[in-house]
Structure formats: C-alpha cells, structure tokens
Design an enzyme around this catalytic site. Structure first.
Site, PDB file in Angstrom:
ATOM      1  N   ASP A  68      -9.551  -4.250 -17.627  1.00  0.00           N
ATOM      2  CA  ASP A  68      -8.163  -4.647 -17.368  1.00  0.00           C
ATOM      3  C   ASP A  68      -8.035  -5.841 -16.435  1.00  0.00           C
ATOM      4  OD1 ASP A  68      -8.976  -3.315 -15.086  1.00  0.00           O
ATOM      5  OD2 ASP A  68      -7.339  -1.870 -15.078  1.00  0.00           O
ATOM      6  N   ASP A 446      -9.667   1.645  -4.570  1.00  0.00           N
ATOM      7  CA  ASP A 446      -9.873   2.846  -5.388  1.00  0.00           C
ATOM      8  C   ASP A 446     -11.175   3.581  -5.103  1.00  0.00           C
ATOM      9  OD1 ASP A 446      -7.461   2.401  -6.686  1.00  0.00           O
ATOM     10  OD2 ASP A 446      -8.380   1.315  -8.330  1.00  0.00           O
TER      11      ASP A 446
END
Length: 738
Positions: A68, A446
């Site tokens: 992405d 993350d």
C-alpha cells in the site's frame, strides 16, 4: 561578528578534531559530486500491509506482490527472494499500488496501477522485462493504493485472448479500457456506473472493485466476450456482466452486499467474495457466491463461518487453475473467532476451515511477536493466491506479513511460514545510533521498535513494557548509552498505563515511566503519546515535554516542575555535559539553556540565530527534533530552520549558516559527518558533508530513490561514513561508502 568571521573561528576551534572546514562557510558554488554508496535494508521481514499477491499463469515460480505504500515486488525463484521493483522511482504517489496484472501468456509483461490516494498523481505502469524497467502512463482517473478498500480487486485485468486489451475499474470514475497495452485509455461508454466524483476530506470510494475476464469466452487473437465487474460502492447492482466484450452490461442478481473480490477459474466460473464494507476495518459480515458462465449464481458460503457468528467479510478469493473445483477464501475483520482460511474441493458443496489445524513458524521473522504474544493466523487478510502450477502451494497476506504453505493437501497440521525474504514494507518514525551498545535502535509505526544487534537478521521484539504500537521519539544518555528513553502512542481502542519508557540495558528491557496527573481537572497528559522524553548525558535526569514540563532524577519515582521551559517544548540534552539541556522556544524565537540538569531554563543571547523560528516548530508528535546535539563534543549544536541548517560550537551563543545551497528536509549527525535529505541545484537526494556543511556530495543514486518517502536520517557516531535512512513504506536502510 559576521558569518564569514564566525566560520573562521569554527575552523580554528575544530582543528585537530577530525572536522576539516576549508574556509568560512558559503554556498556551494561548484557542481555537486557523487560518492558511491552501497545500500542495504536493515532486515525486519515484511512488516506492513500487502493488499494482494498474484501468481503468473505464464511461468511456474513467478509471482508479484503489491503493497500500500512500499511499491511492488516480484518473486525470483532462482534467487529465492522477493525483488523490489520500484526502488528507482522518485514519485511518492507511485509507491501505493492499486492493482497489479501479469500478462496471462507472456511471462515478461506486467502492468500496475499506481497512485497513493485521490489527491495525488496516478498512472498505469507497463513493463516488458518483469518490472526491471517501467513505462509510466499518467491517467486521468484517481487511485487509492493507500486508501480504504486497497484490498479490493484485482481492478486491472489483461484479456488472456487479446493481451493488448486491458480493463481498469476505477474508484471514482467508472470503467476504463486500453486497446494498446496500456499506452492510452478511454472510458467504457456502455458501463452503467459512470463515476462518483472524488471523495471529500479523507473519505474514499470502493468503486469498481474488480474486473474478471473469462478466457473460455473467446479464442486466441480475438477479444474475450464475457467480462465481469464488481461494484463496492452500494449504489447500483453489486455485480455486472458483459457478453459482448464490454459493449453492453447487465446487472447480476446476488446478495445485498458489496462484491469485493472476484476470480474466474479455468472453466469460466466466477467466484465472488462479498462484504458489508470495503475493508480493511469495516467488513462486519459477508458471503461467498459462485456464478456459472450463464450468470446463474448460488450461495456457497462456508457453513462453519456462519456457525461461528457470520462475522467478517470475504476479501480473499483464489482458485486452483490446475484443479477445477478447488477454491480458497479468507475472512477479514472476524474479530471474535479470528480470521481464517477455508478450502473447498467440490465446487463449494463443502468447506474445511484450515485455520484450526494451522501452525506458524516465525523463527526467521521473530519481530511478529512484537505485541508480546505469539503470531496468530493474521489480520487484514485480503490477499490470497493458489499457485496455478501447484495447488498445494497457497499464500496469503496480512497486515504484518505474507504467509505461505506447500502443504495445503496435508492430513493433520498444516505448517505456514512467512514468505518474506526481500520484502521490507514498514514506516520508520525515528531512530538513534548510540555511542555504545547496538549500532541501531529504531522506532517504527505499527511495530513499536527494535534493537538491531545484527542488521541482517530480523530482530527480537523488546519494546514491550510498555507496549506502544508507534514509537515517536528515542533518546539515549551520551556518556552512558545503554540508558535509553522512548515515547510512543497506541491504537486508540487499546488500554494504556504509560506512553513513556526507560531502559537500562540498551533497549532490551524496559520500565514504564509515568508522569503525574496535571491540570484542572487533573489528568495524565502523557498518555496520548504527545510528550517527548529526553535523558541527560549521564542518565540521571529525565525531562518530559508535558503541558507543564517535568524533570525526574530518580527514574520517574518523583517529579518536579521545570522553571522557564514552555509547555510541550522538547528539551535536547548535551551528549557530553550532563548538566546541560537546550530547548528551542519557537513562540518567542529564542534558544533556552539549562545548566542545572533540567531544573530551570533561561534564554541566552544567540548571535546568528534566525529571527523567526516558526519554521522549526514541530508539525506533530512524530516530527524529528530540529535541534540536535553532537554525540562527540560538548556544546556542538545543529539547528534546522525551514530548509536551512545552522551550527554552533559554543552551546548556542553563536550560530553560522551550515547548509550552503542545500535545501534541507531532514538531517542527522554521524562521525565527523553531517547527513541530510534535501535538494541541491535541482537534484533531490541524500547528501553528506565532511566540512560542516559547506560542500555536499550526493550519496544515493537514481537506482535508490524509494519513492522519495523519507522519515528520518542519522549517521553512526562510531563508524565513519555509515548512515541510516528511515523511509515511509520501504523500511529501514543503511549505507556505507563503497
């Protein structure tokens, strides 16, 4: 004293220290030279969201992976690793891959739809050499390679019978086609959904979610007649079909859900995954349907999925082309029971939940335990593929890795392992290279962060107590570098008791640092990750940039309010003198200094300090500090204001310009070297200076651009010439002069 005279003073003061400025600082007036560097990824092993992977039907062992925000990869079976295909790309938006389509008959040809979001440039990329080189065709329709719904697809399809003919289902502007191998595009006039317009704010459209072409509906050299297109928007039917090569279209009856993933098998049967949302975090329920070539559909949703709550949508669908009737599906957002994978071997009559007898070997990528627990089956599972030459070989993507097995036919346990060699798909927020201990300690988005004892091995997780999904700042004690502090933030739906941590062993174990509640009503202002923490050179004092700044001298047991330091102002410790801290007051345009270990700060007169420091104000909690203290010398400060660097050797009493003609975006210090991301004489790249910023040499090259998505840069204080670069999507790199 003017800047020229000041530069001469610096030259005299630094004589014999390893720094060798040739004269007073002045803009670089010669063409910049290049210094060849060898670049390598610091290994983590994937680490981010790869929305889909696609096997080639033209050659065994050939596969492509799209991410992405980190570009695309190709599996090289001979090398046994994934090869990044866009490291030479300098356009940030093109690192968000919306769709990927290998030519079904020519193993050398592959196409990609690239565009990060609706407000950034979009293009179709064409390659005749498996992605080694690309032709870029800008297109008028927007894409969303890093928007919601990036796991839909595949939107880009090559007609297997007429491979110069391509279709693309756009998010916002209907269905498009090309008749010249992607060189030009026109809108499909007969398609009923004409477009939705670009979304406002941060919203997104699912749009035309997939295009699937039936190879049995034509012959080689002539256009395939039957084409399917999914709709993930809600308005109109969820599925459309054309039987005249795309000239006209008819709605197909199906469930009252969004058609999010569609694949045609070798017999011309379409398999569709449905969901109530476009993903990756809004698919509350779903279904699986099978449509024969005549358009007759039936619900073949796995019964065991219904029995466990019918939660989550089906965003992974794959067919075994060499074994008709064998199909696999995966869920997304199945929070209660956990996402899983089902296989049918009888055209959907019965299904087996493979997840319940799956085992995962993550010994090669131990970072997957970063949340303090063992690796589960995975989350955000939207990519799923069955090898067309080996139906036992199945792979799927998650929000953190890519798993694969060659044992899907096995009786008993099925072993999965990360299929990630060569993939580095992470966002690096911050990093430090201390004067002792591990060469590199990183702060990730993350994944929390890691101590990198071996840059070639995936790290063991250690940023656990407290566990914070994002590490926003790191600092170490210059004279006792095993003492490290960090600040971070956690997903909004997770409980937290601390967003600050302290380590006494180089980041391998941590103790939470808690700041007292403050304000009216009293609350813990440090818990949201907005408060950076700084450590003195000897590790004795910790300074936290809370709304009311605090200092602790007993490892966080007690705190006192700092005098003279404005709220939320980040302090910077002198790396040599434990009594000294610095801080930049961008509201009042002044430099503050503490000479009592952080108890109090006072402004000092700073000759050469820019009159307006607004451009040095942090944009957010992840911004790198514009003020950096040298790891090697007392009072040696570097300051970035806008695109300019300034240097002081006397603790901020005087600054001189130190970037020459380089327009600086980010900078960091190494062993007698300044590194920077910036633009010089129209060339954007990574630069180094060995003479305090007078002359700059480019150290990256046109093969190493990584989309120009840079987050942080730093040198190594112990190894001359070594530089670390954190990117937004292609992971962490280190470079050494060749």
């Amino acid at each position: 004293m003017n800047s020229a005279a000041r530069g001469a003073v610096i030259a005299i003061a630094l004589a014999g220290t390893g720094w060798a400025p040739r004269a007073a600082l002045a803009p670089q007036d010669t063409a910049p030279r290049s210094v060849p560097y060898h670049w390598q990824n610091v290994r983590v092993g994937a680490g981010g969201y790869a929305p889909n992977l696609v096997f080639s039907t033209a050659e065994r062992g050939l596969a492509y992976l799209r991410t992405d925000m980190g570009g695309a990869y190709r599996w090289d079976a001979g090398a046994g690793r994934w090869l990044p295909l866009q490291d030479d790309n300098a356009v940030s938006s093109y690192m968000g891959i919306e769709s990927i389509a290998p030519d079904p008959g020519d193993a050398n040809v592959v196409y990609m739809a690239a565009g990060m979001n609706a407000r950034l440039p979009a293009a179709i990329l064409r390659s005749n050499d498996r992605g080694a080189h690309w032709q870029v065709v800008p297109v008028p329709f927007a894409m969303g390679g890093n928007e919601a719904g990036r796991g839909l697809g595949e939107r880009l399809a090559v007609d297997p019978n007429a491979p110069r003919r391509l279709f693309f289902g756009s998010r916002h502007d209907g269905l498009w086609q090309s008749r010249d191998s992607g060189a030009s595009w026109s809108k499909v006039a007969g398609f009923p959904l004409k477009g939705l317009g670009q979304p406002s704010g941060r919203g997104s459209h699912g749009g035309i979610s997939f295009v699937a072409i039936d190879p049995t509906s034509g012959t080689r050299g002539g256009a395939s007649r039957r084409i399917w297109a999914g709709n993930a928007e809600g308005a109109g039917a969820s599925l459309y079909r054309s039987d005249d090569a795309g000239a006209s279209w008819n709605a197909v009856t199906g469930p009252n859900l969004l058609a999010v993933k569609g694949v045609v098998d070798a017999r011309g049967i379409l398999w569709v995954g449905y969901a109530s949302g476009i993903g990756p975090s809004d698919a509350r329920t779903g279904a699986v349907w099978r449509f024969d070539p005549k358009g007759q559909g039936r619900d073949v949703t796995p019964p065991s999925w219904r029995a466990t709550g019918a939660e989550g949508g089906f965003l992974g669908v794959a067919v075994a082309r060499s074994r008709p009737g064998n199909v696999a599906v995966t869920t997304i957002d199945r929070y209660s029971a956990g996402d899983s994978l089902w296989i049918t071997r009888d055209d959907g009559t019965s299904w087996e939940d493979i997840g319940v007898r799956s085992r995962r070997d993550i010994s090669a990528t131990p970072f997957l335990r970063h949340e303090g627990k063992g690796a589960d089956f995975g989350h955000w599972i939207s990519g799923l593929a069955i090898d067309p030459f080996d139906p036992a070989h199945i792979a799927y993507t998650t929000g953190a890795t890519v798993y694969a097995t060659r044992q899907s036919d096995a009786v008993g346990s099925i072993d999965w392992a990360p299929w990630t060699d060569g993939i580095e798909q992470t966002a690096v927020i911050t990093l430090i290279s201390p004067t002792g201990g591990a060469a590199l300690i990183s702060g990730f988005g993350d994944l929390a962060g890691f101590v990198h004892d071996d840059l070639a091995r995936s790290p063991e997780p250690s940023f656990i107590n407290p566990y914070l999904s994002n590490t926003n700042t790191l600092d170490y004690a210059g004279k006792v570098p095993n003492i490290i502090v960090r600040s971070g933030s956690l997903y909004a739906d997770r409980p937290r008791d601390a967003s600050l941590g302290r380590s006494e062993d180089g980041g391998r174990t941590w103790t939470p640092v808690r700041v007292p509640a403050m304000g009216q009503p009293a609350r813990r202002e440090d818990l949201m990750g907005e408060a950076p923490i700084t450590i003195s050179a000897d590790g004795s004092a910790m300074v936290v940039a809370a709304p009311v700044p605090q200092v602790s001298r007993d490892r966080g047991r007690t705190w006192e309010q700092i005098i003279g330091l404005p709220g939320r102002t980040r302090a910077v410790a002198d790396k040599v003198d434990p009594r000294i801290f610095y801080a930049l007051d961008t509201e009042r345009n002044r430099l503050l200094v503490s000479r009592d270990g952080g108890t109090s700060f006072a402004p000092i007169a700073s000759a050469g300090l820019p009159a307006d420091l607004t451009a040095a104000r942090p944009r957010n909690r992840e911004s790198q500090s514009p003020l950096v203290a040298s790891p090697l010398r007392r009072g040696d400060l570097w300051l970035q204001v806008g695109a300019r660097l300034f240097h002081s050797i006397d603790g901020g009493r005087g600054f001189v310009p130190a970037s020459g003609g380089l327009e600086v975006e980010l900078f960091g210090l190494g062993k007698d070297t300044v590194f920077a991301i910036g633009t010089l004489q129209g060339v954007r790249g990574i630069w180094r200076s060995l003479d305090l910023g007078r002359y700059w040499a480019r150290i990256d090259d046109d093969r190493h651009r990584w989309g120009g998505r840079y987050r942080v840069v730093s040198g190594d204080p112990r190894r001359a010439g070594r530089v670390y670069v954190g990117t937004d999507g292609r992971g962490l790199f280190f470079g050494d002069a060749k």
